[in-house]
Scaffold this motif. Structure first.
Motif, mmCIF file in Angstrom:
data_model
loop_
_atom_site.group_PDB
_atom_site.id
_atom_site.type_symbol
_atom_site.label_atom_id
_atom_site.label_comp_id
_atom_site.label_asym_id
_atom_site.label_seq_id
_atom_site.Cartn_x
_atom_site.Cartn_y
_atom_site.Cartn_z
ATOM 1 N N ALA A 100 0.833 -1.201 0.000
ATOM 2 C CA ALA A 100 0.000 0.000 0.000
ATOM 3 C C ALA A 100 0.868 1.252 0.000
ATOM 4 O O ALA A 100 0.483 2.275 -0.555
ATOM 5 N N THR A 101 2.045 1.164 0.595
ATOM 6 C CA THR A 101 2.910 2.352 0.686
ATOM 7 C C THR A 101 3.219 2.896 -0.706
ATOM 8 O O THR A 101 3.151 4.103 -0.934
ATOM 9 N N ASN A 174 -5.237 3.562 11.614
ATOM 10 C CA ASN A 174 -3.963 3.368 12.321
ATOM 11 C C ASN A 174 -3.457 4.749 12.718
ATOM 12 O O ASN A 174 -3.327 5.600 11.835
ATOM 13 N N ASP A 202 -7.230 5.169 2.311
ATOM 14 C CA ASP A 202 -6.320 4.108 2.733
ATOM 15 C C ASP A 202 -7.140 3.074 3.511
ATOM 16 O O ASP A 202 -7.543 3.318 4.647
ATOM 17 N N TYR A 205 -6.794 -1.909 6.284
ATOM 18 C CA TYR A 205 -7.352 -2.779 7.335
ATOM 19 C C TYR A 205 -8.826 -3.089 7.077
ATOM 20 O O TYR A 205 -9.586 -3.304 8.023
ATOM 21 N N SER A 233 -4.030 -3.568 0.960
ATOM 22 C CA SER A 233 -2.753 -4.267 1.180
ATOM 23 C C SER A 233 -2.965 -5.761 1.421
ATOM 24 O O SER A 233 -3.681 -6.138 2.355
ATOM 25 N N LYS A 236 -1.528 -7.001 4.920
ATOM 26 C CA LYS A 236 -2.377 -7.020 6.121
ATOM 27 C C LYS A 236 -3.359 -8.183 6.054
ATOM 28 O O LYS A 236 -3.607 -8.865 7.042
ATOM 29 N N LYS A 244 5.098 -7.162 0.656
ATOM 30 C CA LYS A 244 4.848 -5.849 0.061
ATOM 31 C C LYS A 244 4.046 -5.959 -1.229
ATOM 32 O O LYS A 244 4.557 -5.759 -2.337
HETATM 33 C C1 LIG Z 1 -2.623 2.847 7.541
HETATM 34 C C2 LIG Z 1 -1.583 2.128 6.769
HETATM 35 N N1 LIG Z 1 -1.444 2.384 5.456
HETATM 36 C C3 LIG Z 1 -0.512 1.752 4.715
HETATM 37 C C4 LIG Z 1 0.328 0.834 5.267
HETATM 38 C C5 LIG Z 1 1.381 0.184 4.400
HETATM 39 O O1 LIG Z 1 0.995 -1.051 3.940
HETATM 40 P P1 LIG Z 1 2.028 -1.966 3.110
HETATM 41 O O2 LIG Z 1 2.844 -2.708 4.092
HETATM 42 O O3 LIG Z 1 1.148 -2.824 2.261
HETATM 43 O O4 LIG Z 1 2.858 -1.038 2.291
HETATM 44 C C6 LIG Z 1 0.255 0.543 6.622
HETATM 45 C C7 LIG Z 1 1.186 -0.413 7.252
HETATM 46 O O5 LIG Z 1 1.392 -0.416 8.431
HETATM 47 C C8 LIG Z 1 -0.744 1.198 7.391
HETATM 48 O O6 LIG Z 1 -0.872 0.962 8.706
#
Ligand SMILES: Cc1ncc(COP(=O)(O)O)c(C=O)c1O
Length: 385
Positions: A100-101, A174, A202, A205, A233, A236, A244
């Motif tokens: 997701a990042t 988060n 985003d 979760y 993601s 998760k 990733k």
């Molecule tokens: C709110 C949120 N967005 C994005 C991510 C990133 O996800 P990924 O590991 O798939 O890049 C996280 C990971 O902790 C997250 O908590």
């Protein structure tokens, strides 16, 4: 190593090493139970691992198509349609990403220009602000306050200017575990009417939601879908944060811009993992039980904390539990988190680091994506403090 002799202006002068790296290292140095970084301490499904192995052995080891494997995008389109009633075109409106990042970074980069304003809700996941700033954008902060961490939409409305280009949503949230309700989405839909503001939602979760609450995906709201990037993601969903792998959904016009950037950031993502996830995702059972699985862990952790001096702040989603330590000490969150790690052997994350002004609320974040024995050991320590 000789030093770089030139001079340069940092593009991110205020950003240091991520708190997750700092606290995980501190946990390792002091042999502490690491409830700081959000990752499971249990294994990925053996079936999924075997699928990846088999696809590797069968020779699926070269570049996948730039937007991702068509068969994976098709399964995602079906899943999103079944869950949220949104019909995304798997060819033009879905893109597989390196977690997701990367999807978040790419979405921000594809539309944010110099001096564009982006509204974010704090405490906020730490990748949003650097991505905005690297593109010359200006983060506009709206604070969520404990213990409910709800959005005050009147305040948001007041922060909208002609420069507002984007609003970043995150639900389940988060670090707080708060979740958006239908009424939040309806208010947002109402006040964005007639604007060009884009939403970045985003939803990593999406399946980790508790107490019979429904995930209010942006995909459930047609007027919002048409102006949104939605980010997910597999890390998760399948307990595989190290793989990733994620994806982004957006209407064709936005996805076109997204892909222009995506192709020069990573071009494409891990091929055998995409094949394996495409098969695994077809079976709904592989993700529909996640809410109750993690709810059990949350409940196990908070039951084990009964009698402790930490106050529990309700968590309705994610795999994070906030604990308020105001009846133990008035130390700053960072100081207390460091002391907990060094003296008591338990690592957490100070929530203050998720605010640009380091707002102090005597609250720490603990990750409960752990085996029951890990949670029991952690709770035993916390109960003695
Ligand atoms: C709110 C949120 N967005 C994005 C991510 C990133 O996800 P990924 O590991 O798939 O890049 C996280 C990971 O902790 C997250 O908590």
């Amino acid at each position: 190593m000789p030093h770089y002799p030139g001079s340069y202006g940092s593009k991110l002068p205020d950003i240091g090493t991520s708190i997750f790296a700092v606290m995980s290292k501190l946990a390792a140095d002091h042999n502490a139970i690491n409830l700081s970084q959000g990752f499971p301490d249990f294994e990925v499904s053996e079936k999924l691992i075997n699928l990846v192995n088999n696809y590797m052995l069968k020779g699926n080891n070269q570049y996948a198509p730039m937007p991702g494997l068509p068969k994976l995008r098709e399964v995602i389109a079906d899943k999103v349609n079944n869950l949220y009633g949104a019909k995304y075109d798997s060819d033009k409106e879905i893109n597989i990403t390196a977690g997701a990042t990367q999807a978040l970074y790419t979405a921000i980069t594809s539309v944010i220009k110099e001096d564009d304003e982006v509204i974010i809700f704090e405490p906020a996941y730490d990748s949003y602000v650097p991505a905005i700033k690297l593109n010359g954008g200006i983060p506009v902060y709206v604070e969520l306050k404990p213990p409910n961490y709800r959005i005050d939409w009147k305040e948001v409305k007041g922060r909208i200017t002609p420069q507002t280009r984007m609003i970043i949503l995150n639900s389940p949230h988060n670090p707080t575990g708060s979740v958006l309700r239908a009424s939040d989405m309806e208010q947002l839909q109402q006040f964005l009417k007639g604007t060009d503001i884009i939403i970045l939602s985003d939803e990593v979760y999406e399946h980790l939601i508790f107490d019979d609450k429904q995930h209010e995906s942006i995909c459930k709201y047609p007027e919002l879908v048409s102006r949104s990037f939605a980010v997910f993601s597999f890390g998760k969903t399948f307990h595989a944060t190290g793989w990733k792998m994620g994806y982004c959904l957006a209407p064709e016009e936005l996805m076109k811009e997204f892909r222009k950037v995506h192709q020069f950031v990573v071009f494409t993502c891990n091929t055998p993992v995409q094949h394996a996830i495409a098969d695994f995702l077809k079976d709904k059972k592989n993700y529909t039980g996640l809410g109750s699985f993690y709810q059990q862990k949350r409940d196990h952790f908070i039951n084990a904390l009964k009698g402790s001096r930490f106050k529990i702040i309700p968590s309705y989603g994610t795999y994070f539990q906030l604990l308020d330590y105001s009846s133990i000490t008035d130390e700053k969150e960072m100081d207390f988190a460091v002391r907990l790690t060094k003296e008591f052997g338990i690592a957490s994350i100070p929530v203050s680091v998720f605010y640009h002004n380091m707002s102090e609320n005597t609250v720490l974040r603990f990750c409960f994506a752990k085996k029951e024995e890990t949670l029991d050991k952690a709770a035993e320590i916390l109960c003695k403090i």
